[in-house]
Design an enzyme around this catalytic site. Structure first.
Site, PDB file in Angstrom:
ATOM      1  N   PHE A 162     -17.665  15.412 -35.322  1.00  0.00           N
ATOM      2  CA  PHE A 162     -18.929  15.284 -36.025  1.00  0.00           C
ATOM      3  C   PHE A 162     -19.708  14.205 -35.232  1.00  0.00           C
ATOM      4  CE2 PHE A 162     -20.814  12.225 -38.712  1.00  0.00           C
ATOM      5  CZ  PHE A 162     -21.535  13.061 -39.661  1.00  0.00           C
ATOM      6  N   ASP A 175     -19.169  10.181 -27.254  1.00  0.00           N
ATOM      7  CA  ASP A 175     -19.618   9.824 -28.629  1.00  0.00           C
ATOM      8  C   ASP A 175     -18.523   8.754 -29.053  1.00  0.00           C
ATOM      9  OD1 ASP A 175     -20.479   9.226 -31.169  1.00  0.00           O
ATOM     10  OD2 ASP A 175     -20.607  11.479 -31.851  1.00  0.00           O
ATOM     11  N   LYS A 203     -23.627   2.615 -35.168  1.00  0.00           N
ATOM     12  CA  LYS A 203     -22.808   1.662 -36.403  1.00  0.00           C
ATOM     13  C   LYS A 203     -22.781   0.320 -36.162  1.00  0.00           C
ATOM     14  CE  LYS A 203     -20.740   6.020 -38.120  1.00  0.00           C
ATOM     15  NZ  LYS A 203     -21.628   6.330 -39.167  1.00  0.00           N
TER      16      LYS A 203
END
Length: 387
Positions: free
Chosen positions: A130, A215, A244
């Protein structure tokens, strides 16, 4: 029908306030937040040092765009590269933008430096990954729910099984400019690869003259007990995507850190962002780096890991769950006799917020400021929810 598009299926809670590891809904009930904004709230809700940095900057300057310099951006870049032992930082806003930035840099590096023929660059990615929900991100995805109905898809990606270095080796050829994976697949349910996976990807990319892109938007910045999860494998990526928690749960903030010779191929006009690296995000980011530089939050994730993993292991031994995956303060559990959604709703009834993913899997990512007593309360709620 409501005025809000239904692209999410939230729990039936409406949050009004947050403090540390706790949130309170509009009905006045308090919950331990073990969703933590999908790790955007690693330091908890409204951390006083992060709020102070944001307030101070709001009183001075909020936006210049990158057409002008401001006095916080270079110190932010210097601080985040020092923290991550990298050379250069390119700021953006969202996680998906950070991944897009890494892809563009890798492709341009492939053409300008490696000499891949124009428009032929390929990037190897992993099943179950994802990386966001833009059209390019879903073009790398193997998730039918994310992909179906949104084609045509961006070409140039080769999808291979996760945690399968041999599949990566088989997919590499002269057009390969990069291998892009998550050190831990978060959205897939906290899937942790075998010990040798990342080191072997590092070896393969070095051997092929390609880049390793990691990532760390969910896994980075303290969540797994290290500043970057790749450190646990003794690996350094050529480019690492952050997001984030970089915004402290206050502002959207992301970026790419890594080699200067790779990010340096992106020159004026080739890539940009109006809000990327804005003064407020930079001020908060500097405060985030200061919190992480002490090592306190990384140590807390390591110290509390045995509580999270141990309690989950007991549930597995009792047959109440079917699988457990835990790294730092990040837990994925699988259930068989009920859906992850039902378990998350049961946990909410016990005063703990968690969220399902992919049917029968539940993820817990408590803020790194959580106490051991509070974490025991979280696991008590999970135990009741799966019984």
């Amino acid at each position: 029908m409501t005025a809000l598009a239904a692209n999410y299926q939230p729990l039936d809670l409406e949050i009004a306030t947050g403090e540390g590891a706790w949130v309170t809904d509009t009905a006045g009930r308090s919950y331990l937040d073990c969703l933590a904004g999908y790790s955007a709230l690693n330091f908890g809700h409204r951390h006083p040092e992060l709020l102070a940095a944001a307030h101070a900057q709001l009183d001075r300057l909020t936006l210049t765009s990158r057409a002008l310099r401001h006095e916080v951006l270079l110190p932010f870049a210097e601080a985040i590269t020092e923290l991550t032992s990298t050379q250069m930082f390119l700021p953006m806003n969202t996680g998906a933008e950070a991944v897009e930035t890494a892809i563009k840099a890798a492709r341009k590096w492939g053409y300008d430096v490696k000499g891949v023929p124009a428009d032929q660059a390929t990037i190897i990615v992993a099943e179950g990954a994802f990386h966001g929900r833009t059209t390019t991100m879903i073009s790398m995805s193997s998730d039918p729910e994310a992909r179906t109905g949104f084609g045509p898809y961006t070409p140039g990606f080769r999808i291979v099984p996760y945690d399968d270095a041999q599949a990566v080796a088989d997919a590499i050829d002269e057009t390969t400019v990069a291998v892009l994976v998550e050190p831990v697949q978060g959205e897939a349910g906290v899937l942790i690869p075998s010990t040798g996976y990342l080191p072997e990807l590092r070896r393969l990319t070095d051997e092929a003259g390609a880049l390793l892109l990691l990532d760390e938007i969910q896994s980075g910045l303290g969540r797994t007990g290290a500043t970057l999860t790749q450190e646990l494998a003794g690996v350094q990526a050529d480019l690492t995507m952050l997001g984030k928690a970089l915004g402290g749960g206050i502002v959207p903030s992301s970026g790419v850190v890594g080699r200067a010779d790779v990010l340096g191929v992106l020159t004026a006009g080739t890539h940009g962002s109006t809000f990327g690296g804005n003064p407020v995000a930079s001020a908060v980011g500097l405060a985030v780096v200061r919190l992480l530089a002490t090592g306190e939050y990384q140590e807390r994730a390591r110290t509390l890991h045995p509580v999270l993993a141990g309690r989950a292991g007991q549930l597995l031994e009792e047959g109440l769950i079917t699988d457990v995956r835990c790294l730092g303060l990040w837990l994925g559990v699988d259930v068989s006799d009920r859906s992850g959604r039902e378990v998350s709703e049961r946990m909410a009834a016990e005063g703990v917020i968690a969220k399902e993913t992919h049917g029968h899997t539940l993820r817990l990512a408590p803020p790194l400021c959580i106490s051991e007593t509070e974490l025991q309360q979280v696991m008590d709620a999970l135990a009741k929810a799966v019984r």
